[in-house]
Design an enzyme around this catalytic site. Structure first.
Site, PDB file in Angstrom:
ATOM      1  N   SER A 172       0.832  -1.197   0.000  1.00 44.94           N
ATOM      2  CA  SER A 172       0.000   0.000   0.000  1.00 44.94           C
ATOM      3  C   SER A 172       0.876   1.260   0.000  1.00 44.94           C
ATOM      4  O   SER A 172       1.665   1.453  -0.921  1.00 44.94           O
ATOM      5  CB  SER A 172      -0.958  -0.047   1.192  1.00 44.94           C
ATOM      6  OG  SER A 172      -1.939   0.951   1.109  1.00 44.94           O
ATOM      7  N   ASP A 273      -9.251  -3.527  -6.402  1.00 44.66           N
ATOM      8  CA  ASP A 273      -8.659  -2.457  -5.599  1.00 44.66           C
ATOM      9  C   ASP A 273      -9.261  -1.110  -6.002  1.00 44.66           C
ATOM     10  O   ASP A 273      -9.402  -0.817  -7.198  1.00 44.66           O
ATOM     11  CB  ASP A 273      -7.136  -2.438  -5.825  1.00 44.66           C
ATOM     12  CG  ASP A 273      -6.377  -1.576  -4.837  1.00 44.66           C
ATOM     13  OD1 ASP A 273      -6.985  -0.674  -4.220  1.00 44.66           O
ATOM     14  OD2 ASP A 273      -5.163  -1.793  -4.679  1.00 44.66           O
ATOM     15  N   HIS A 303      -7.749  -4.410  -2.092  1.00 45.33           N
ATOM     16  CA  HIS A 303      -6.515  -3.801  -1.603  1.00 45.33           C
ATOM     17  C   HIS A 303      -5.950  -4.543  -0.388  1.00 45.33           C
ATOM     18  O   HIS A 303      -6.651  -4.772   0.593  1.00 45.33           O
ATOM     19  CB  HIS A 303      -6.806  -2.342  -1.229  1.00 45.33           C
ATOM     20  CG  HIS A 303      -5.595  -1.519  -0.976  1.00 45.33           C
ATOM     21  ND1 HIS A 303      -4.836  -0.976  -1.991  1.00 45.33           N
ATOM     22  CD2 HIS A 303      -4.989  -1.134   0.181  1.00 45.33           C
ATOM     23  CE1 HIS A 303      -3.831  -0.287  -1.475  1.00 45.33           C
ATOM     24  NE2 HIS A 303      -3.904  -0.378  -0.163  1.00 45.33           N
TER      25      HIS A 303
END
Length: 336
Positions: A172, A273, A303
């Protein structure tokens, strides 16, 4: 009389900021998932084939890293490649010793036969960017100093590590750090250390204007639009928006990708995502700049899906996609 401090901002169970400037990161969401946001004590002994140790990478600035060391197998004589890991959390939450990273990076170290060096990064809003980038790059320079014999480091690390095969990896917002640290490293003499590759996983790439995927893809506990907006408002330099080079490295405000000296990339994305559109925009910009970049796509997941231990254990597709992701990273390391 003691004045009661007032809440001025919060992020969905993860973070609260008060009017005196204090920050509370105590998890206040569903108690059944609290274990994933708790630290795991280090252990010198090998547990399921991996030892974890916390070491100082710079005592002057109090920087540390958690090191995952796989146990040597019978007949195994080669040194281990090094993965320098940058944790996610929107630059604002999480730590290198949280369970969400422990469960996946012990598995990656064991199956891929790599040493993982996971940096404890300073967090916003107390330490806005580029503080976390500085910490990540400092971790890489510390490894260079070990390779050169210029600084003290544990003998077991020096004896086991292959400094000619060092990779950056991040989840991330940690994926953003991968690119930033790789770009800095391209301007430096790291010898005898060699930066062999970079693996940004679901990097937090955005623009000021919402992408189609942000508007259409499902939000999850690991990523909501509110989290994206608030974390970045707290983390980016004061006065900057999402078009900043750290969050939009393919945008006009960023250094041209053509001019950067970068190692081979394995860009990992998930097809559900929220940020897939801007991640793909980065991929296309890298290809246009003639950079060595591979794309690895996980299907039917969102995600940072692999960090969710409950889903990894309970959902067959998350289990499968996590295994495939680890296999893809292992193959990339093997190639470089």
């Amino acid at each position: 009389m003691v004045r009661e401090k007032k809440l001025v901002d919060e992020v969905s169970g993860w973070l609260r900021i008060y009017d005196d400037g204090s920050v509370d990161r105590t998890w206040t969401g569903p108690p059944e998932v609290k274990f994933m946001a708790e630290p795991v004590p280090s252990h010198d002994e090998f547990v399921d084939g991996v030892s974890t140790r916390d070491i100082f990478t710079c005592e002057k600035s109090n920087l540390k890293a958690r090191v995952y060391l796989p146990e040597k197998e019978l007949g195994e004589t080669e040194k281990f490649p090094i993965l320098v890991h940058f944790h996610g959390g929107g630059f604002c939450i999480s730590q290198a010793d949280w369970y969400i990273y422990y469960h996946i990076y012990t598995r990656l170290a064991r199956s891929s036969r790599v040493i993982c060096v996971s940096a404890f990064l300073r967090r916003a809003p107390e330490h806005r960017l580029p503080a976390a980038i500085d910490d990540g790059y400092s971790t890489l320079l510390w490894l260079r100093s070990l390779a050169r014999g210029e600084s003290y480091g544990p003998s077991w690390l020096k004896e086991s590590a292959d400094f000619d095969r060092v990779f950056l990896i991040g989840d991330s917002s940690g994926g953003n750090l991968v690119h930033e640290v790789a770009a800095r490293a391209g301007k430096a003499d790291l010898s005898p250390l060699r930066l062999a590759g970079a693996v940004p996983i679901h990097p937090g790439y955005v623009r000021s204007e919402r992408s189609r995927s942000e508007l259409e893809q499902p939000q999850t506990p690991f990523l909501t639009l509110d989290m994206v907006d608030k974390f970045l408002s707290l983390a980016l330099p004061v006065g900057c928006n999402k078009d900043h080079p750290i969050t939009c490295p393919m945008g006009p405000a960023a250094p041209p990708l053509e001019g950067l000296k970068l190692p081979p990339y394995l860009l990992c994305i998930a097809d559900q995502d929220l940020l897939i559109d801007s991640e793909m925009e980065f991929y296309e910009a890298m290809k246009k700049a003639n950079k060595d970049v591979e794309l690895f796509i996980s299907t039917g997941v969102g995600h940072s899906f692999y960090l969710n231990k409950i889903a990894v254990d309970m959902d067959p597709n998350t289990t499968k996609q996590t295994s495939n992701l680890i296999a893809g990273i292992k193959e990339f390391i093997k190639k470089h």
